[in-house]
Design a protein around this motif. Structure first.
Motif, PDB file in Angstrom:
ATOM      1  N   LEU A  34      59.098 -73.772  63.404  1.00  0.00           N
ATOM      2  CA  LEU A  34      60.310 -73.515  63.704  1.00  0.00           C
ATOM      3  C   LEU A  34      60.716 -74.721  64.872  1.00  0.00           C
ATOM      4  CD1 LEU A  34      60.734 -69.770  63.295  1.00  0.00           C
ATOM      5  CD2 LEU A  34      61.163 -71.448  61.635  1.00  0.00           C
ATOM      6  N   ALA A  35      59.874 -75.018  65.455  1.00  0.00           N
ATOM      7  CA  ALA A  35      60.113 -76.042  66.621  1.00  0.00           C
ATOM      8  C   ALA A  35      60.893 -77.262  66.126  1.00  0.00           C
ATOM      9  CB  ALA A  35      58.744 -76.539  67.073  1.00  0.00           C
ATOM     10  N   THR A  36      62.258 -77.220  66.476  1.00  0.00           N
ATOM     11  CA  THR A  36      63.329 -78.181  66.231  1.00  0.00           C
ATOM     12  C   THR A  36      63.869 -78.529  67.494  1.00  0.00           C
ATOM     13  OG1 THR A  36      64.592 -76.791  65.447  1.00  0.00           O
ATOM     14  CG2 THR A  36      63.421 -77.620  63.850  1.00  0.00           C
ATOM     15  N   TYR A  37      64.616 -79.776  67.266  1.00  0.00           N
ATOM     16  CA  TYR A  37      65.507 -80.227  68.416  1.00  0.00           C
ATOM     17  C   TYR A  37      66.885 -80.511  67.972  1.00  0.00           C
ATOM     18  CZ  TYR A  37      60.679 -81.102  70.358  1.00  0.00           C
ATOM     19  OH  TYR A  37      59.514 -81.025  70.622  1.00  0.00           O
ATOM     20  N   LEU A  38      67.881 -80.314  68.816  1.00  0.00           N
ATOM     21  CA  LEU A  38      69.416 -80.920  68.748  1.00  0.00           C
ATOM     22  C   LEU A  38      69.476 -81.817  69.774  1.00  0.00           C
ATOM     23  CD1 LEU A  38      71.708 -77.890  68.070  1.00  0.00           C
ATOM     24  CD2 LEU A  38      71.074 -79.566  66.097  1.00  0.00           C
ATOM     25  N   ILE A  39      70.116 -82.903  69.447  1.00  0.00           N
ATOM     26  CA  ILE A  39      70.222 -84.011  70.434  1.00  0.00           C
ATOM     27  C   ILE A  39      71.748 -84.336  70.599  1.00  0.00           C
ATOM     28  CG2 ILE A  39      69.734 -86.624  71.002  1.00  0.00           C
ATOM     29  CD1 ILE A  39      67.307 -86.211  69.413  1.00  0.00           C
ATOM     30  N   LEU A  40      72.006 -84.254  71.914  1.00  0.00           N
ATOM     31  CA  LEU A  40      73.591 -84.319  72.232  1.00  0.00           C
ATOM     32  C   LEU A  40      73.801 -85.394  73.309  1.00  0.00           C
ATOM     33  CD1 LEU A  40      74.148 -80.454  72.509  1.00  0.00           C
ATOM     34  CD2 LEU A  40      75.122 -82.113  70.858  1.00  0.00           C
ATOM     35  N   GLY A 128      78.811 -89.760  73.535  1.00  0.00           N
ATOM     36  CA  GLY A 128      77.341 -90.195  73.105  1.00  0.00           C
ATOM     37  C   GLY A 128      77.289 -89.724  71.684  1.00  0.00           C
ATOM     38  N   ARG A 129      76.102 -90.121  71.191  1.00  0.00           N
ATOM     39  CA  ARG A 129      75.811 -89.748  69.860  1.00  0.00           C
ATOM     40  C   ARG A 129      75.094 -88.411  69.785  1.00  0.00           C
ATOM     41  NH1 ARG A 129      73.948 -94.853  71.118  1.00  0.00           N
ATOM     42  NH2 ARG A 129      71.844 -94.191  70.827  1.00  0.00           N
ATOM     43  N   ILE A 130      74.887 -87.895  68.579  1.00  0.00           N
ATOM     44  CA  ILE A 130      74.436 -86.768  68.197  1.00  0.00           C
ATOM     45  C   ILE A 130      73.224 -86.864  67.429  1.00  0.00           C
ATOM     46  CG2 ILE A 130      76.424 -85.112  68.662  1.00  0.00           C
ATOM     47  CD1 ILE A 130      76.763 -85.029  65.570  1.00  0.00           C
ATOM     48  N   GLY A 131      72.285 -85.840  67.190  1.00  0.00           N
ATOM     49  CA  GLY A 131      71.174 -86.095  66.393  1.00  0.00           C
ATOM     50  C   GLY A 131      70.248 -84.765  66.117  1.00  0.00           C
ATOM     51  N   MET A 132      69.018 -84.907  65.555  1.00  0.00           N
ATOM     52  CA  MET A 132      68.228 -83.902  65.730  1.00  0.00           C
ATOM     53  C   MET A 132      66.781 -84.533  65.622  1.00  0.00           C
ATOM     54  SD  MET A 132      68.365 -82.742  61.696  1.00  0.00           S
ATOM     55  CE  MET A 132      68.561 -84.022  60.297  1.00  0.00           C
ATOM     56  N   GLN A 133      65.685 -83.789  66.175  1.00  0.00           N
ATOM     57  CA  GLN A 133      64.427 -84.306  66.014  1.00  0.00           C
ATOM     58  C   GLN A 133      63.603 -83.058  65.533  1.00  0.00           C
ATOM     59  OE1 GLN A 133      62.904 -85.749  69.672  1.00  0.00           O
ATOM     60  NE2 GLN A 133      61.019 -86.320  68.780  1.00  0.00           N
ATOM     61  N   LEU A 134      62.831 -83.313  64.376  1.00  0.00           N
ATOM     62  CA  LEU A 134      61.967 -82.335  63.801  1.00  0.00           C
ATOM     63  C   LEU A 134      60.461 -82.515  64.118  1.00  0.00           C
ATOM     64  CD1 LEU A 134      63.714 -81.985  60.450  1.00  0.00           C
ATOM     65  CD2 LEU A 134      64.108 -80.785  62.529  1.00  0.00           C
ATOM     66  N   VAL A 135      59.666 -81.541  64.250  1.00  0.00           N
ATOM     67  CA  VAL A 135      58.109 -81.548  64.314  1.00  0.00           C
ATOM     68  C   VAL A 135      57.613 -81.953  62.831  1.00  0.00           C
ATOM     69  CG1 VAL A 135      57.915 -80.434  66.239  1.00  0.00           C
ATOM     70  CG2 VAL A 135      57.616 -79.200  64.077  1.00  0.00           C
ATOM     71  N   VAL A 136      56.622 -82.403  62.636  1.00  0.00           N
ATOM     72  CA  VAL A 136      56.070 -82.813  61.385  1.00  0.00           C
ATOM     73  C   VAL A 136      55.950 -81.386  60.681  1.00  0.00           C
ATOM     74  CG1 VAL A 136      53.888 -83.486  60.163  1.00  0.00           C
ATOM     75  CG2 VAL A 136      54.677 -84.426  62.261  1.00  0.00           C
ATOM     76  N   THR A 137      56.439 -81.356  59.287  1.00  0.00           N
ATOM     77  CA  THR A 137      56.225 -80.700  58.392  1.00  0.00           C
ATOM     78  C   THR A 137      57.544 -79.521  58.331  1.00  0.00           C
ATOM     79  OG1 THR A 137      54.983 -78.879  59.248  1.00  0.00           O
ATOM     80  CG2 THR A 137      53.928 -80.368  57.886  1.00  0.00           C
ATOM     81  N   ALA A 138      58.313 -79.641  59.674  1.00  0.00           N
ATOM     82  CA  ALA A 138      59.561 -78.526  59.784  1.00  0.00           C
ATOM     83  C   ALA A 138      60.604 -79.297  59.021  1.00  0.00           C
ATOM     84  CB  ALA A 138      60.059 -78.734  61.296  1.00  0.00           C
ATOM     85  N   SER A 139      61.627 -78.608  58.578  1.00  0.00           N
ATOM     86  CA  SER A 139      62.897 -78.788  58.004  1.00  0.00           C
ATOM     87  C   SER A 139      64.004 -78.031  58.244  1.00  0.00           C
ATOM     88  CB  SER A 139      62.634 -79.090  56.314  1.00  0.00           C
ATOM     89  OG  SER A 139      62.536 -77.648  55.743  1.00  0.00           O
ATOM     90  N   VAL A 140      65.221 -78.668  58.175  1.00  0.00           N
ATOM     91  CA  VAL A 140      66.426 -77.837  58.380  1.00  0.00           C
ATOM     92  C   VAL A 140      67.364 -78.264  57.058  1.00  0.00           C
ATOM     93  CG1 VAL A 140      66.080 -78.134  61.011  1.00  0.00           C
ATOM     94  CG2 VAL A 140      67.525 -80.103  59.642  1.00  0.00           C
ATOM     95  N   ASP A 141      68.691 -77.671  57.181  1.00  0.00           N
ATOM     96  CA  ASP A 141      69.530 -77.844  56.212  1.00  0.00           C
ATOM     97  C   ASP A 141      70.932 -77.847  56.893  1.00  0.00           C
ATOM     98  OD1 ASP A 141      70.661 -78.087  53.905  1.00  0.00           O
ATOM     99  OD2 ASP A 141      70.471 -75.827  53.056  1.00  0.00           O
TER     100      ASP A 141
END
Length: 149
Positions: A34-40, A128-141
């Motif tokens: 579940l380790a995931t990041y939002l970028i703002l 600024g821009r927005i985005g996300m970063q996921l660790v290997v094998t994590a997924s989001v919807d």
């Protein structure tokens, strides 16, 4: 959308898609880990690797709001909020015009809980821009975000 497969990062980079001084982003967690990041408020650097940004990170038991001004070489913690997320929960963060961040969790039962408000950071009062970063094998919807009123 520009992505960096090595780090699992995707940043929305269109030259006309720079989001306003108050912006939000959210996604639903769909897998473990579940380790995931939002970028703002990502700015500077290259299209795939911004120099400065706010990272809203889930570490399995906390949401940590962090900032970097050196392309992620070092991060400064601006707030930590105890929280547990399960698959199908939604993480939402709003970067305010004063550089602070508010964070929420929404469960699959559509119950939303306010998790907290980070410190104000003068270096992050702009756009600024927005985005996300996921660790290997994590997924989001259902990633979403943009400028807020």
């Amino acid at each position: 959308l520009a992505g960096n497969c090595l780090s699992g990062r995707a940043i929305w980079n269109g030259t006309t898609n720079i989001f306003g001084a108050k912006q939000g982003a959210a996604f639903t967690i769909t897998s473990s880990p579940l380790a995931t990041y939002l970028i703002l408020k990502a700015s500077g650097g290259s299209a795939n690797a911004p120099a400065s940004y706010i990272r809203v990170r889930y570490d399995g038991s906390n949401i940590i709001v962090e900032t970097t001004t050196n392309s992620g070489g070092t991060f400064t913690t601006q707030g930590t909020f105890a929280a547990t997320f399960a698959t199908t929960d939604r993480l939402t963060a709003v970067a305010n015009a004063d550089g602070s961040v508010d964070v929420w969790k929404t469960t699959s039962a559509n119950v939303t809980t306010y998790l907290g408000h980070s410190a104000t950071v003068a270096a992050f009062t702009g756009t600024g821009r927005i985005g996300m970063q996921l660790v290997v094998t994590a997924s989001v919807d259902d990633f979403r975000g943009g400028t807020l009123p």
